[in-house]
Design a protein around this motif. Structure first.
Motif, PDB file in Angstrom:
ATOM      1  N   LEU A  31      20.304 -10.159  -8.525  1.00 48.90           N
ATOM      2  CA  LEU A  31      20.494 -10.324  -9.968  1.00 48.90           C
ATOM      3  C   LEU A  31      19.217  -9.923 -10.680  1.00 48.90           C
ATOM      4  O   LEU A  31      18.142 -10.446 -10.379  1.00 48.90           O
ATOM      5  N   GLU A  32      19.318  -9.005 -11.618  1.00 50.16           N
ATOM      6  CA  GLU A  32      18.126  -8.563 -12.351  1.00 50.16           C
ATOM      7  C   GLU A  32      18.369  -8.730 -13.845  1.00 50.16           C
ATOM      8  O   GLU A  32      19.319  -8.172 -14.395  1.00 50.16           O
ATOM      9  N   ARG A  33      17.488  -9.473 -14.477  1.00 50.76           N
ATOM     10  CA  ARG A  33      17.628  -9.764 -15.908  1.00 50.76           C
ATOM     11  C   ARG A  33      17.480  -8.498 -16.771  1.00 50.76           C
ATOM     12  O   ARG A  33      18.131  -8.347 -17.799  1.00 50.76           O
ATOM     13  N   GLY A  41      10.292  -4.987 -12.710  1.00 53.64           N
ATOM     14  CA  GLY A  41       9.359  -6.071 -13.030  1.00 53.64           C
ATOM     15  C   GLY A  41       7.922  -5.612 -13.155  1.00 53.64           C
ATOM     16  O   GLY A  41       7.638  -4.445 -13.464  1.00 53.64           O
ATOM     17  N   ASN A  42       7.011  -6.538 -12.916  1.00 57.65           N
ATOM     18  CA  ASN A  42       5.578  -6.189 -12.943  1.00 57.65           C
ATOM     19  C   ASN A  42       5.250  -5.171 -11.861  1.00 57.65           C
ATOM     20  O   ASN A  42       4.320  -4.373 -12.014  1.00 57.65           O
ATOM     21  N   SER A  43       6.011  -5.199 -10.770  1.00 62.82           N
ATOM     22  CA  SER A  43       5.712  -4.297  -9.656  1.00 62.82           C
ATOM     23  C   SER A  43       5.682  -2.846 -10.115  1.00 62.82           C
ATOM     24  O   SER A  43       4.883  -2.040  -9.650  1.00 62.82           O
ATOM     25  N   ARG A  44       6.544  -2.533 -11.068  1.00 61.49           N
ATOM     26  CA  ARG A  44       6.627  -1.149 -11.547  1.00 61.49           C
ATOM     27  C   ARG A  44       5.411  -0.773 -12.415  1.00 61.49           C
ATOM     28  O   ARG A  44       5.080   0.408 -12.529  1.00 61.49           O
ATOM     29  N   GLY A  48       0.201   0.356  -7.556  1.00 58.89           N
ATOM     30  CA  GLY A  48       0.672   0.333  -6.170  1.00 58.89           C
ATOM     31  C   GLY A  48      -0.422   0.046  -5.157  1.00 58.89           C
ATOM     32  O   GLY A  48      -0.213   0.174  -3.950  1.00 58.89           O
ATOM     33  N   ALA A  49      -1.602  -0.377  -5.643  1.00 54.03           N
ATOM     34  CA  ALA A  49      -2.706  -0.696  -4.712  1.00 54.03           C
ATOM     35  C   ALA A  49      -2.345  -1.952  -3.931  1.00 54.03           C
ATOM     36  O   ALA A  49      -1.921  -2.941  -4.524  1.00 54.03           O
ATOM     37  N   ILE A  50      -2.528  -1.903  -2.614  1.00 52.63           N
ATOM     38  CA  ILE A  50      -2.018  -3.006  -1.788  1.00 52.63           C
ATOM     39  C   ILE A  50      -3.022  -3.341  -0.683  1.00 52.63           C
ATOM     40  O   ILE A  50      -3.452  -2.458   0.057  1.00 52.63           O
TER      41      ILE A  50
HETATM   42  C1  LIG Z   1      -0.248  -3.714 -15.296  1.00 54.20           C
HETATM   43  C2  LIG Z   1      -0.231  -4.376 -13.933  1.00 54.20           C
HETATM   44  C3  LIG Z   1      -0.914  -3.785 -12.871  1.00 54.20           C
HETATM   45  C4  LIG Z   1      -0.922  -4.395 -11.622  1.00 54.20           C
HETATM   46  N1  LIG Z   1      -1.509  -3.753 -10.579  1.00 54.20           N
HETATM   47  C5  LIG Z   1      -1.389  -4.269  -9.334  1.00 54.20           C
HETATM   48  C6  LIG Z   1      -1.808  -3.523  -8.182  1.00 54.20           C
HETATM   49  O1  LIG Z   1      -2.224  -2.349  -8.281  1.00 54.20           O
HETATM   50  N2  LIG Z   1      -1.688  -4.128  -6.966  1.00 54.20           N
HETATM   51  C7  LIG Z   1      -1.148  -5.384  -6.819  1.00 54.20           C
HETATM   52  O2  LIG Z   1      -1.076  -5.887  -5.697  1.00 54.20           O
HETATM   53  N3  LIG Z   1      -0.695  -6.077  -7.885  1.00 54.20           N
HETATM   54  C8  LIG Z   1      -0.791  -5.547  -9.123  1.00 54.20           C
HETATM   55  N4  LIG Z   1      -0.287  -6.241 -10.182  1.00 54.20           N
HETATM   56  C9  LIG Z   1       0.336  -7.554  -9.922  1.00 54.20           C
HETATM   57  C10 LIG Z   1       1.733  -7.336  -9.364  1.00 54.20           C
HETATM   58  O3  LIG Z   1       2.489  -6.599 -10.287  1.00 54.20           O
HETATM   59  C11 LIG Z   1       2.481  -8.615  -9.111  1.00 54.20           C
HETATM   60  O4  LIG Z   1       1.691  -9.515  -8.411  1.00 54.20           O
HETATM   61  C12 LIG Z   1       3.733  -8.330  -8.282  1.00 54.20           C
HETATM   62  O5  LIG Z   1       4.296  -7.113  -8.635  1.00 54.20           O
HETATM   63  C13 LIG Z   1       4.730  -9.410  -8.514  1.00 54.20           C
HETATM   64  O6  LIG Z   1       5.908  -9.073  -7.838  1.00 54.20           O
HETATM   65  P1  LIG Z   1       7.189  -9.984  -8.003  1.00 54.20           P
HETATM   66  O7  LIG Z   1       8.263  -9.300  -7.253  1.00 54.20           O
HETATM   67  O8  LIG Z   1       6.875 -11.401  -7.730  1.00 54.20           O
HETATM   68  O9  LIG Z   1       7.504  -9.937  -9.595  1.00 54.20           O
HETATM   69  P2  LIG Z   1       8.069  -8.748 -10.467  1.00 54.20           P
HETATM   70  O10 LIG Z   1       7.787  -7.428  -9.902  1.00 54.20           O
HETATM   71  O11 LIG Z   1       7.601  -9.002 -11.862  1.00 54.20           O
HETATM   72  O12 LIG Z   1       9.641  -8.947 -10.414  1.00 54.20           O
HETATM   73  C14 LIG Z   1      10.267 -10.053 -11.025  1.00 54.20           C
HETATM   74  C15 LIG Z   1      11.627  -9.597 -11.508  1.00 54.20           C
HETATM   75  O13 LIG Z   1      12.408 -10.732 -11.858  1.00 54.20           O
HETATM   76  C16 LIG Z   1      13.185 -10.417 -12.993  1.00 54.20           C
HETATM   77  N5  LIG Z   1      13.597 -11.664 -13.643  1.00 54.20           N
HETATM   78  C17 LIG Z   1      12.865 -12.533 -14.366  1.00 54.20           C
HETATM   79  N6  LIG Z   1      13.615 -13.583 -14.742  1.00 54.20           N
HETATM   80  C18 LIG Z   1      14.862 -13.377 -14.252  1.00 54.20           C
HETATM   81  C19 LIG Z   1      16.076 -14.110 -14.288  1.00 54.20           C
HETATM   82  N7  LIG Z   1      16.182 -15.285 -14.931  1.00 54.20           N
HETATM   83  N8  LIG Z   1      17.154 -13.595 -13.657  1.00 54.20           N
HETATM   84  C20 LIG Z   1      17.096 -12.393 -13.008  1.00 54.20           C
HETATM   85  N9  LIG Z   1      15.969 -11.662 -12.934  1.00 54.20           N
HETATM   86  C21 LIG Z   1      14.851 -12.157 -13.537  1.00 54.20           C
HETATM   87  C22 LIG Z   1      12.274  -9.548 -13.825  1.00 54.20           C
HETATM   88  O14 LIG Z   1      12.995  -8.754 -14.731  1.00 54.20           O
HETATM   89  C23 LIG Z   1      11.566  -8.718 -12.742  1.00 54.20           C
HETATM   90  O15 LIG Z   1      12.245  -7.526 -12.480  1.00 54.20           O
HETATM   91  C24 LIG Z   1      -0.265  -5.646 -11.444  1.00 54.20           C
HETATM   92  C25 LIG Z   1       0.439  -6.218 -12.499  1.00 54.20           C
HETATM   93  C26 LIG Z   1       0.473  -5.591 -13.733  1.00 54.20           C
HETATM   94  C27 LIG Z   1       1.261  -6.219 -14.856  1.00 54.20           C
END
Ligand SMILES: Cc1cc2nc3c(=O)[nH]c(=O)nc-3n(C[C@H](O)[C@H](O)[C@H](O)COP(=O)(O)OP(=O)(O)OC[C@H]3O[C@@H](n4cnc5c(N)ncnc54)[C@H](O)[C@@H]3O)c2cc1C
Length: 494
Positions: A31-33, A41-44, A48-50
């Motif tokens: 499910l994606e909001r 999400g933030n991942s995009r 992409g540094a990991i």
């Molecule tokens: C500008 C930026 C640069 C970054 N650069 C790096 C980097 O180079 N390397 C690194 O390791 N980290 C980086 N980070 C941090 C990294 O993005 C996050 O730590 C990581 O991507 C989080 O992944 P996640 O899957 O937990 O969350 P997300 O990728 O944010 O995914 C969460 C998803 O949940 C969805 N969602 C939210 N609420 C709901 C709901 N109620 N129902 C359904 N879906 C919902 C959102 O739409 C989103 O798609 C960066 C972050 C930002 C913002």
């Protein structure tokens, strides 16, 4: 609608979970909001540094098999051993990070990336932002050597491609609202699709829908006054829904609820991230210059450590300055070292051939205070110590109230450039408590049957600060564990 495993969110952690659950044979629905156009999400938004353990080129070749002999000969990749990763996590979190979570993160980092590669995610050496030329070699300096090909967008595309090939259904524009429970066991998710409420029943649920960084009210409530004024670097959709749903189901709040990752971010950036700009609003080359506030004064040690170990805590320091802004100032000697993000079109920059002229151009800054500060700073630099961006060179100031500990250069060579920044929040540190299976723990210390979590909404890993590149790694490691556990639970659940 019914399936074995529901995954909430479609970022890195969620898709790792979905792929792992599917690998175990489960029927998975994500499910994606966000609408499809804003997925990821933030991942995009990332580069992409990991951050992963590697003990030399042989380990890197497991991730980047087409690394050429010439690249290997011309590059000092060094190592990033498990000991270094443990040390970094312990040091930057002031020894508060949960050791069990850190152990899972560190020990499974490389293996998880190899697994992702098997799913179609490609990796590259992060030459652009994590290495400098030193003598006849390019040297990696900050423990962060690998990036996803195509950055965050490339990573998200690759993960979605894998999900499509595996027959995983993704429902966009579908916001999870509440967990369905039968006694304690989680049995699915109630969600909203446009004006419609739907229920998806499942044998297990993985929450991977981010922290509460995009929720102004929660930021102010938990991070404190002033955080309502921060800009959000990434997605507008991470408003703490997953955390709230789990707390409503009895989960234990855990980790650094008043802490977050926040960086120096362009003063005029929009309220939320812009996918066309990605992470370009960040300004991370401050170790090679100085940072001043409205009084024209320095307020932080720009060279306290390598950038990867300071940038995530310096956004907070900028937020605490008068009117929540600062200017990063560089001179002609170091302009060639500035990262790519300093050359984007949407940048707040001042440029001048003299410091006096620059002082007049720094919007909001007391010019006299600024010129006094620069004169004192220039006098304090130890010019006898050589400058070297690939090591902590110890080229420092002496006698200043706010020291600069490394990479200190006098500002004396035109042209002078300055970049105005404010605080951009990346993600919040507080969240849910999970165990070794990524099962969500309740306030009695017991796992909630059928409920798993991964990614930003897991608490206990980061306190005060964060080593760059760990967010994606933790999402991948704990996403994979959560998906595997949820898939296994689904096959035995009745
Ligand atoms: C500008 C930026 C640069 C970054 N650069 C790096 C980097 O180079 N390397 C690194 O390791 N980290 C980086 N980070 C941090 C990294 O993005 C996050 O730590 C990581 O991507 C989080 O992944 P996640 O899957 O937990 O969350 P997300 O990728 O944010 O995914 C969460 C998803 O949940 C969805 N969602 C939210 N609420 C709901 C709901 N109620 N129902 C359904 N879906 C919902 C959102 O739409 C989103 O798609 C960066 C972050 C930002 C913002």
């Amino acid at each position: 609608m019914a399936c074995d495993v529901v995954v909430v969110g479609a970022g890195n952690a969620a898709l790792a979970a979905a792929l792992a659950a599917r690998e175990g044979g489960a029927r998975v629905v994500v499910l994606e909001r966000a609408p499809e156009a804003e997925r990821g999400g933030n991942s995009r938004f990332t580069a992409g540094a990991i951050r992963t353990v590697y003990n030399g080129v042989a380990d890197l070749k497991k991730l980047i098999p087409d690394l050429t002999e010439l690249e290997i000969a011309r590059t000092d990749f060094g190592t990033y051993t498990r000991e270094q990763f443990y040390d970094d996590m312990a040091r930057v979190t002031q020894y508060r990070a949960n050791p069990d979570l850190v152990e899972m993160l560190v020990e499974r980092s490389l293996d998880t990336l190899v697994w992702l590669r098997g799913k179609g995610v490609k990796f590259l050496p992060a030459y652009g932002r994590q290495a400098f030329k030193s003598g006849d070699k390019t040297r990696f300096w900050g423990g962060l050597t690998v990036e996803a090909s195509g950055g965050g967008p490339g990573l998200v595309e690759a993960l979605h491609g894998a999900a499509r090939r595996q027959g995983i259904d993704i429902l966009y524009g579908t916001r999870a609202l509440a967990l369905l429970q039968d006694e304690r066991r989680v049995r699915g998710v109630a969600a909203r699709q446009g004006q419609r409420r739907i229920a998806i029943t499942a044998k297990a649920v993985v929450l991977a829908c981010g922290g509460f960084e995009a929720n102004t009210e929660w930021r102010t409530r938990y991070l404190g006054p002033g955080w309502d004024l921060a800009k959000v670097r990434g997605t507008r959709f991470n408003t703490g829904d997953g955390i709230r749903m789990a707390l409503d189901a009895g989960a234990m709040p855990y980790g650094h609820w008043s802490g977050c990752h926040a960086v120096a971010w362009d003063r005029n950036a929009p309220e939320f991230g812009d996918l066309a700009v990605g992470d370009g609003f960040q300004k991370h080359s401050y170790p090679f210059g100085i940072i001043v506030n409205a009084r024209g004064e320095r307020f932080v040690d720009e060279g306290a450590d390598f950038r990867n170990y300071t940038y995530a805590k310096y956004g907070r320091v900028v937020l605490e300055q008068p009117s929540q802004f600062a200017w990063q100032v560089f001179d002609g000697k170091v302009l060639h070292l500035l990262r790519d993000e300093y050359r984007i079109r949407q940048v707040t920059r001042a440029r001048a051939d003299t410091l006096e002229e620059l002082a007049q151009k720094l919007d909001g800054v007391d010019p006299a205070g600024f010129l006094r500060e620069i004169a004192a700073y220039n006098r304090a630099v130890r010019r006898d110590i050589p400058f070297d961006p690939t090591v902590k060179d110890g080229r420092r100031t002496e006698g200043l109230a706010v020291a600069k500990s490394n990479w200190a250069n006098p500002l004396d060579t035109p042209p002078f450039e300055a970049y105005q920044v404010t605080c951009g929040i990346t993600f919040t540190f507080g969240g849910l408590r999970i165990d070794g299976d990524a099962a969500v723990i309740d306030t009695e210390g017991e796992p909630i049957p059928g409920l798993y979590a991964a990614g930003e909404l897991v608490g206990g890993l980061f306190y005060f600060n964060y080593p760059g590149g760990t967010g994606l790694m933790s999402g991948a490691v704990f996403g994979r564990i959560a998906g595997t556990s949820a898939g296994a639970a689904a096959t035995v659940a009745v």
